[in-house]
Design a protein around this motif. Structure first.
Motif, mmCIF file in Angstrom:
data_model
loop_
_atom_site.group_PDB
_atom_site.id
_atom_site.type_symbol
_atom_site.label_atom_id
_atom_site.label_comp_id
_atom_site.label_asym_id
_atom_site.label_seq_id
_atom_site.Cartn_x
_atom_site.Cartn_y
_atom_site.Cartn_z
ATOM 1 N N PHE A 26 5.998 78.780 -30.096
ATOM 2 C CA PHE A 26 5.658 78.844 -31.518
ATOM 3 C C PHE A 26 6.926 78.712 -32.355
ATOM 4 O O PHE A 26 6.977 77.960 -33.320
ATOM 5 N N HIS A 27 7.956 79.438 -31.967
ATOM 6 C CA HIS A 27 9.205 79.427 -32.728
ATOM 7 C C HIS A 27 9.818 78.030 -32.756
ATOM 8 O O HIS A 27 10.220 77.543 -33.812
ATOM 9 N N VAL A 28 9.881 77.399 -31.605
ATOM 10 C CA VAL A 28 10.476 76.064 -31.528
ATOM 11 C C VAL A 28 9.595 75.033 -32.228
ATOM 12 O O VAL A 28 10.091 74.169 -32.957
ATOM 13 N N ALA A 29 8.285 75.118 -32.039
ATOM 14 C CA ALA A 29 7.386 74.098 -32.578
ATOM 15 C C ALA A 29 7.120 74.256 -34.072
ATOM 16 O O ALA A 29 6.962 73.262 -34.781
ATOM 17 N N ALA A 110 12.037 85.208 -28.061
ATOM 18 C CA ALA A 110 10.667 85.725 -28.077
ATOM 19 C C ALA A 110 10.527 86.858 -29.090
ATOM 20 O O ALA A 110 9.520 86.933 -29.813
ATOM 21 N N THR A 111 11.513 87.732 -29.171
ATOM 22 C CA THR A 111 11.448 88.842 -30.117
ATOM 23 C C THR A 111 11.494 88.344 -31.555
ATOM 24 O O THR A 111 10.726 88.805 -32.401
ATOM 25 N N ALA A 115 8.471 88.718 -34.135
ATOM 26 C CA ALA A 115 8.732 89.390 -35.410
ATOM 27 C C ALA A 115 8.339 88.489 -36.579
ATOM 28 O O ALA A 115 7.798 88.967 -37.585
ATOM 29 N N THR A 116 8.596 87.195 -36.460
ATOM 30 C CA THR A 116 8.183 86.249 -37.491
ATOM 31 C C THR A 116 6.669 86.228 -37.621
ATOM 32 O O THR A 116 6.128 86.263 -38.727
ATOM 33 N N SER A 152 10.424 94.823 -37.672
ATOM 34 C CA SER A 152 9.534 94.275 -36.633
ATOM 35 C C SER A 152 10.299 94.012 -35.344
ATOM 36 O O SER A 152 9.803 94.314 -34.255
ATOM 37 N N ILE A 153 11.502 93.466 -35.451
ATOM 38 C CA ILE A 153 12.321 93.213 -34.259
ATOM 39 C C ILE A 153 12.616 94.531 -33.555
ATOM 40 O O ILE A 153 12.478 94.644 -32.331
ATOM 41 N N PHE A 154 13.020 95.532 -34.324
ATOM 42 C CA PHE A 154 13.325 96.837 -33.745
ATOM 43 C C PHE A 154 12.083 97.448 -33.094
ATOM 44 O O PHE A 154 12.139 97.936 -31.960
ATOM 45 N N ALA A 155 10.948 97.405 -33.789
ATOM 46 C CA ALA A 155 9.708 97.988 -33.257
ATOM 47 C C ALA A 155 9.252 97.260 -31.994
ATOM 48 O O ALA A 155 8.845 97.906 -31.012
ATOM 49 N N LEU A 156 9.320 95.940 -31.987
ATOM 50 C CA LEU A 156 8.923 95.174 -30.798
ATOM 51 C C LEU A 156 9.832 95.477 -29.614
ATOM 52 O O LEU A 156 9.373 95.566 -28.473
#
Length: 182
Positions: A26-29, A110-111, A115-116, A152-156
């Protein structure tokens, strides 16, 4: 005689489908997509990249099967166990550092991708609907979005660590990946 493990073909199809659904894809695409030229290059480059690394993994897997048949060496560790079996400690350290680097990169991408997704699809819509952001009178939401993504990054990361602590130790890496489909 050697044979494919039970469920190999089902796992292969799941892996082929999963590659389109992973957060880093998802991030790359989506997130990193800039123009059509990038998409044209990615259409041939990404499958080629995957094919090359799949081909490069085969000799390691076959050598591990031959070298460690009948021994209690897990296939996930062949890339480290093979150099150690031949007293090539420097090569084992190099393989470990390469694997550690690749794993760290995957976790980071992935994180950030998750988060995004969480910030764009869950948290920010809730904040906008609640009216909390509108009360401030600030139309620039960049700082709010940045804070939401960092949280979100921290929580994940904390959730992933708690999951790691909760799962049974010694579970093969491939089993953890397959668990996500059940």
């Amino acid at each position: 005689p050697w044979r494919l493990p039970d469920g190999f073909w089902v796992q292969l199809v799941l892996a082929m489908v999963a590659i389109l659904c992973l957060p880093r894809q998802f991030h790359v695409a989506i997130v990193e997509y800039r123009n059509r030229r990038d998409l044209k290059v990615a259409r041939w480059l990404f499958p080629s990249y995957l094919a090359v690394f799949a081909i490069l993994a085969m000799p390691i897997a076959l050598a591990g099967l031959v070298q460690f048949s009948g021994q209690d060496v897990h296939p996930d560790s062949y890339v480290l166990a093979l150099p150690l079996a031949f007293d090539r400690d420097a090569l084992a350290v190099l393989a470990f550092l390469g694997g550690f680097s690749a794993a760290t990169g995957m976790v980071i991408v992935a994180t950030v991708a998750l988060a995004t997704m969480v910030s764009n699809d869950i948290v920010m819509p809730l904040l906008l609907r609640s009216g909390f952001i509108g009360k401030q009178g600030n139309r620039d939401l960049s700082q709010t979005l940045l804070h939401v993504r960092r949280i979100s990054i921290f929580a994940l990361t904390i959730i992933a660590y708690l999951y790691y602590q909760a799962i049974e130790s010694g579970v093969p890496l491939a089993q953890i990946g397959l668990l996500s489909f059940s």
